[in-house]
Enzyme design. Sequence first.
Site, PDB file in Angstrom:
ATOM      1  N   ASN A  66      36.617  30.792  25.677  1.00  0.00           N
ATOM      2  CA  ASN A  66      37.819  30.984  26.488  1.00  0.00           C
ATOM      3  C   ASN A  66      37.507  30.612  27.933  1.00  0.00           C
ATOM      4  OD1 ASN A  66      40.538  32.034  26.283  1.00  0.00           O
ATOM      5  ND2 ASN A  66      39.890  33.823  27.456  1.00  0.00           N
TER       6      ASN A  66
ATOM      7  N   GLU B 279      46.057  33.764  27.897  1.00  0.00           N
ATOM      8  CA  GLU B 279      46.298  34.819  28.906  1.00  0.00           C
ATOM      9  C   GLU B 279      47.377  34.392  29.898  1.00  0.00           C
ATOM     10  OE1 GLU B 279      42.706  36.045  30.873  1.00  0.00           O
ATOM     11  OE2 GLU B 279      41.480  35.811  29.074  1.00  0.00           O
TER      12      GLU B 279
ATOM     13  N   GLU C  29      34.771  32.373  30.174  1.00  0.00           N
ATOM     14  CA  GLU C  29      34.484  31.797  31.492  1.00  0.00           C
ATOM     15  C   GLU C  29      33.017  31.456  31.734  1.00  0.00           C
ATOM     16  OE1 GLU C  29      36.261  34.347  34.425  1.00  0.00           O
ATOM     17  OE2 GLU C  29      38.241  34.237  33.517  1.00  0.00           O
TER      18      GLU C  29
ATOM     19  N   ASP D 130      50.192  33.770  32.508  1.00  0.00           N
ATOM     20  CA  ASP D 130      51.040  34.357  33.551  1.00  0.00           C
ATOM     21  C   ASP D 130      51.664  33.192  34.310  1.00  0.00           C
ATOM     22  OD1 ASP D 130      49.776  37.119  33.702  1.00  0.00           O
ATOM     23  OD2 ASP D 130      48.109  35.970  34.520  1.00  0.00           O
TER      24      ASP D 130
ATOM     25  N   HIS E  76      46.452  31.166  33.352  1.00  0.00           N
ATOM     26  CA  HIS E  76      46.917  31.902  34.542  1.00  0.00           C
ATOM     27  C   HIS E  76      47.406  30.849  35.533  1.00  0.00           C
ATOM     28  CE1 HIS E  76      45.327  35.686  33.119  1.00  0.00           C
ATOM     29  NE2 HIS E  76      44.153  35.136  32.916  1.00  0.00           N
TER      30      HIS E  76
HETATM   31  C1  XIL Z   1      41.774  41.628  33.527  1.00  0.00           C
HETATM   32  C2  XIL Z   1      42.587  42.837  33.126  1.00  0.00           C
HETATM   33  O1  XIL Z   1      43.915  42.455  32.912  1.00  0.00           O
HETATM   34  C3  XIL Z   1      42.520  43.878  34.207  1.00  0.00           C
HETATM   35  O2  XIL Z   1      43.163  45.074  33.780  1.00  0.00           O
HETATM   36  C4  XIL Z   1      41.059  44.182  34.542  1.00  0.00           C
HETATM   37  O3  XIL Z   1      41.014  45.062  35.650  1.00  0.00           O
HETATM   38  C5  XIL Z   1      40.302  42.932  34.882  1.00  0.00           C
HETATM   39  O4  XIL Z   1      40.445  41.995  33.813  1.00  0.00           O
HETATM   40  N1  XIL Z   1      40.640  36.713  32.788  1.00  0.00           N
HETATM   41  C6  XIL Z   1      40.295  37.402  31.659  1.00  0.00           C
HETATM   42  C7  XIL Z   1      40.810  38.767  31.433  1.00  0.00           C
HETATM   43  O5  XIL Z   1      39.664  36.834  30.767  1.00  0.00           O
HETATM   44  O6  XIL Z   1      39.930  39.579  30.713  1.00  0.00           O
HETATM   45  C8  XIL Z   1      41.159  39.457  32.732  1.00  0.00           C
HETATM   46  O7  XIL Z   1      41.756  40.714  32.455  1.00  0.00           O
HETATM   47  C9  XIL Z   1      42.036  38.560  33.563  1.00  0.00           C
HETATM   48  C10 XIL Z   1      41.334  37.277  33.906  1.00  0.00           C
END
Ligand code: XIL
Length: 479
Positions: free
Chosen positions: A208, A273, A165, A275, A244
């Site tokens: 990323n 990642e 990020e 979701d 996400h």
């Molecule tokens: C999140 C974890 O899932 C949580 O357990 C933690 O509290 C915060 O980080 N983007 C990312 C991940 O790159 O590392 C994050 O993971 C979610 C958002």
Amino acid sequence: MRRVRRPARSLALATSLLAGTLAPSAGATHLAPGALAEAAHRVGFHVGAAIDHDLDAARREIAAREFTSATLENSLKWGPLSPAPGVYDFSRADAVIDWAEPSGLRVRGHTLFWDRLNGTPGWLADEVAAAPDPAAHLRQRMETHAQTVVGRYAGRLSQWDVVNEPLAALRGDLDPLNLFVQTLGESYLDIAFRAAHAADPDAELFLNETLVELLPAKFEGLIALVERMLARGVPIHGVGLQGHFLLAPPDPFALRSQLERIAALGLRVELTEVDIPISLFASAPDPLAAQAQAYGDLFEACVSVRACTGITTWGVDDGHTWLDSFFLTQQNAPNRPLLFDASGQPKPAYDAAVAALALRIIDVDVDVAPGDPGYRINPSSRGVVAVAILGADGFDVFDIVPATLGFGPAGAPLAHAHGPHYEDVNEDGRTDLLAHYRTQQTGLSAGDPDACVSGRTVDGLAFAGCDRGSVVERSTASP
Ligand code: XIL
């Protein structure tokens, strides 16, 4: 750059096409345990899950059986790793990696340099602020950190999210709130990747980024940043799109063209990642089926781009997802964003992912001309066909009567996976059609010259045409 247009009339058209979609069936899977990992193995693809050090045994068992890759959810972040300057506690990261390796999982390192949430220890900003030369100090700390952490696991982690990020949350410029950006500017990326590469020359190094799937301007900023890094000779090997999908499900067309843009830079790309919360489908008659469709779209988009080598979901099952405690999404709990339900059972989304991995993906470019009658086709098989219909001079295929659109010897109607997507495919300023169809009977194989489509425009003009481009097959799965 390709121009994307979705005029009002096309929405109705897309909706009617979507009605013909082959929706994945709801309910329990009929697939054998381990089907997901097996389908991924067969096509040389990775499906992964985020794994934390304290994940319970039942979830680890699912992960080992169904996934081929594991990403450390928190244990390798600088914050959790290093409670005080120069002090490292590797016990949690070791626990995850020591479990993942004998389980046969590829391991992704996540993440070396990230200045949001728990990515960076609190002491670092204080220390940098107090240093006589903050830039030199931070650079030194970064190089030591990369050497210490990447070096410790050299040869064991195949990929690293070296920088996470770097861009502003909703824009394409570097994040002005980011400590690394504030102190070192864009050069922090070069420092990060060069140090990581020196520590493990065999690891694939990723940048990323988040929310780019939903924000086209941010995506352009990401591409420009990566192009500048490549021009400076920075050792970057891949781009991770976090995936996400908190505001909207993936748009398979837009996503696919993003993946292709990254591939065109000579890099690999993964969805790192993912979701897809169930709340996005609250008004659908069958939310689980709609979520499955979204997962199917996502997998199809990635599988149809050769450079897209993996999809990781941010967790194993709906009973344990970061979204249920994240401040922006906790009010929607349970978010149920993953492939397994809270009791560890595969969801319809699981079936859709497996199905997408088993598809043959065939790209066909077809130039059509008004009145051209010729079309032929081969014996049958199943697959996904991406058809770019390029309008000939003076002819625009922009509005098509969906019921007439056919593919094959008898112009057999297409089952529309996604409906049409209007793009200026041949970049002549006119709007042509790029569509992605699921067909039961194409029989096309790589290099086949006989791929043809036919149809009629809303103005009644018949068109038909055969492939003049290449037919590309990604997967080695049998149809
Ligand atoms: C999140 C974890 O899932 C949580 O357990 C933690 O509290 C915060 O980080 N983007 C990312 C991940 O790159 O590392 C994050 O993971 C979610 C958002």
